[in-house]
Design an enzyme around this catalytic site. Structure first.
Site, short mmCIF file in Angstrom:
data_model
loop_
_atom_site.label_atom_id
_atom_site.label_comp_id
_atom_site.label_asym_id
_atom_site.label_seq_id
_atom_site.Cartn_x
_atom_site.Cartn_y
_atom_site.Cartn_z
N ARG A 177 0.82 -1.20 0.00
CA ARG A 177 0.00 0.00 0.00
C ARG A 177 0.85 1.26 0.00
O ARG A 177 0.33 2.35 -0.20
CB ARG A 177 -0.87 0.01 1.25
N ARG A 184 -10.12 5.61 5.22
CA ARG A 184 -9.37 4.65 4.39
C ARG A 184 -9.08 5.24 3.00
O ARG A 184 -8.00 5.04 2.44
CB ARG A 184 -10.14 3.34 4.27
P1 AMP Z 1 -8.56 -4.20 3.02
O1 AMP Z 1 -9.31 -5.46 3.31
O2 AMP Z 1 -7.48 -4.38 1.99
O3 AMP Z 1 -9.45 -3.04 2.70
O4 AMP Z 1 -7.78 -3.82 4.37
C1 AMP Z 1 -8.47 -3.55 5.57
C2 AMP Z 1 -7.55 -2.88 6.58
O5 AMP Z 1 -6.45 -3.75 6.87
C3 AMP Z 1 -6.92 -1.58 6.12
O6 AMP Z 1 -7.76 -0.46 6.31
C4 AMP Z 1 -5.67 -1.53 7.00
O7 AMP Z 1 -6.01 -1.14 8.33
C5 AMP Z 1 -5.26 -2.99 7.05
N1 AMP Z 1 -4.33 -3.34 5.94
C6 AMP Z 1 -4.57 -4.18 4.90
N2 AMP Z 1 -3.50 -4.27 4.08
C7 AMP Z 1 -2.55 -3.47 4.63
C8 AMP Z 1 -1.24 -3.12 4.25
N3 AMP Z 1 -0.67 -3.60 3.12
N4 AMP Z 1 -0.56 -2.26 5.05
C9 AMP Z 1 -1.11 -1.76 6.18
N5 AMP Z 1 -2.35 -2.02 6.58
C10 AMP Z 1 -3.08 -2.88 5.83
#
Ligand code: AMP
Length: 216
Positions: free
Chosen positions: A88, A172
């Site tokens: 990310r 987000r």
């Molecule tokens: P997602 O399911 O990809 O939308 O991720 C949900 C949450 O997980 C995000 O809002 C972050 O808090 C955390 N997260 C997921 N991937 C990452 C990453 N590569 N780096 C840091 N936090 C992450």
């Protein structure tokens, strides 16, 4: 094929990665799913990560990298994988490249960026649900389950993720917009960046994704 999908929350990365993973028998590695599973399991990493996730902030790299690199070390990732939600940030992209090495083959074949306007993200996210048991994503309008409130795959209960609440989605999205330019530059320089218009139906986007991954 080693590919990664990045883009704003709600742009369909997870849905497309899951679909492609089934079609090409490639593991779908989602950092968000790994973190949520860790949080559910009550492990030390999971418990530390949960607060950041609930607020819509990035989980510190030390935690994410440990989970992710463990997963990439599994035998099924040897022949390739589809990364979803990782990296990310440019720092994570650098760490991934360090992990994969830059040997004879490129560390990555494709970095696919999903393009979706903020208004569309907010609209999509308001209807998003996912299975409490297996995490499969649904949408009340765009991808409704066969039986209301129940997962098609495992029959589990469908819930709104705590971080899909509107104020957390806005956070987000802000985090994503802050960091995306660094990723775009990183992968553009390595000539693996492709961009896909993420509006339209799942099938329409899937067609575009397949074209952009051809030859990868
Ligand atoms: P997602 O399911 O990809 O939308 O991720 C949900 C949450 O997980 C995000 O809002 C972050 O808090 C955390 N997260 C997921 N991937 C990452 C990453 N590569 N780096 C840091 N936090 C992450």
């Amino acid at each position: 094929m080693r590919a990664l999908f990045f883009g704003p929350p709600g742009s369909g990365k997870g849905t497309q990665a899951a679909r492609l993973s089934a079609r090409r028998t490639l593991p779908h590695v989602s950092s968000g799913d790994l973190l949520r599973a860790a949080a559910r399991s009550g492990s030390a990493i999971g418990l530390r990560a949960k607060g950041f996730m609930d607020r819509g902030e990035l989980v510190p790299d030390a935690l994410v990298l440990e989970l992710l690199f463990d997963r990439l070390a599994a035998a099924d990732c040897g022949a390739g994988f589809l990364l979803d939600g990782f990296p990310r940030t440019e720092a994570q992209a650098g760490a991934l490249e360090g992990r994969l090495g830059r040997g004879e083959r490129a560390a990555l074949d494709r970095a696919l960026r999903f393009l979706l306007a903020d208004e569309a993200v907010l609209e999509r996210m308001s209807g998003r649900r996912s299975c409490k048991g297996c995490g499969t994503p649904f949408h009340v309008s765009f991808r409704p389950p066969k039986v209301e409130g129940r997962c098609d795959r495992c029959g589990g209960e469908l819930l709104r993720r705590p971080d899909d609440a509107p104020e957390v989605v806005r956070e987000r999205l802000a985090v994503h917009r802050r960091d995306e330019a660094g990723l775009v530059e990183f992968y553009r320089r390595r000539s693996v960046l492709r961009e896909v218009e993420a509006s339209g139906s799942v099938e329409e986007v899937a067609g575009r994704v397949e074209l952009l991954l051809e030859g990868a």
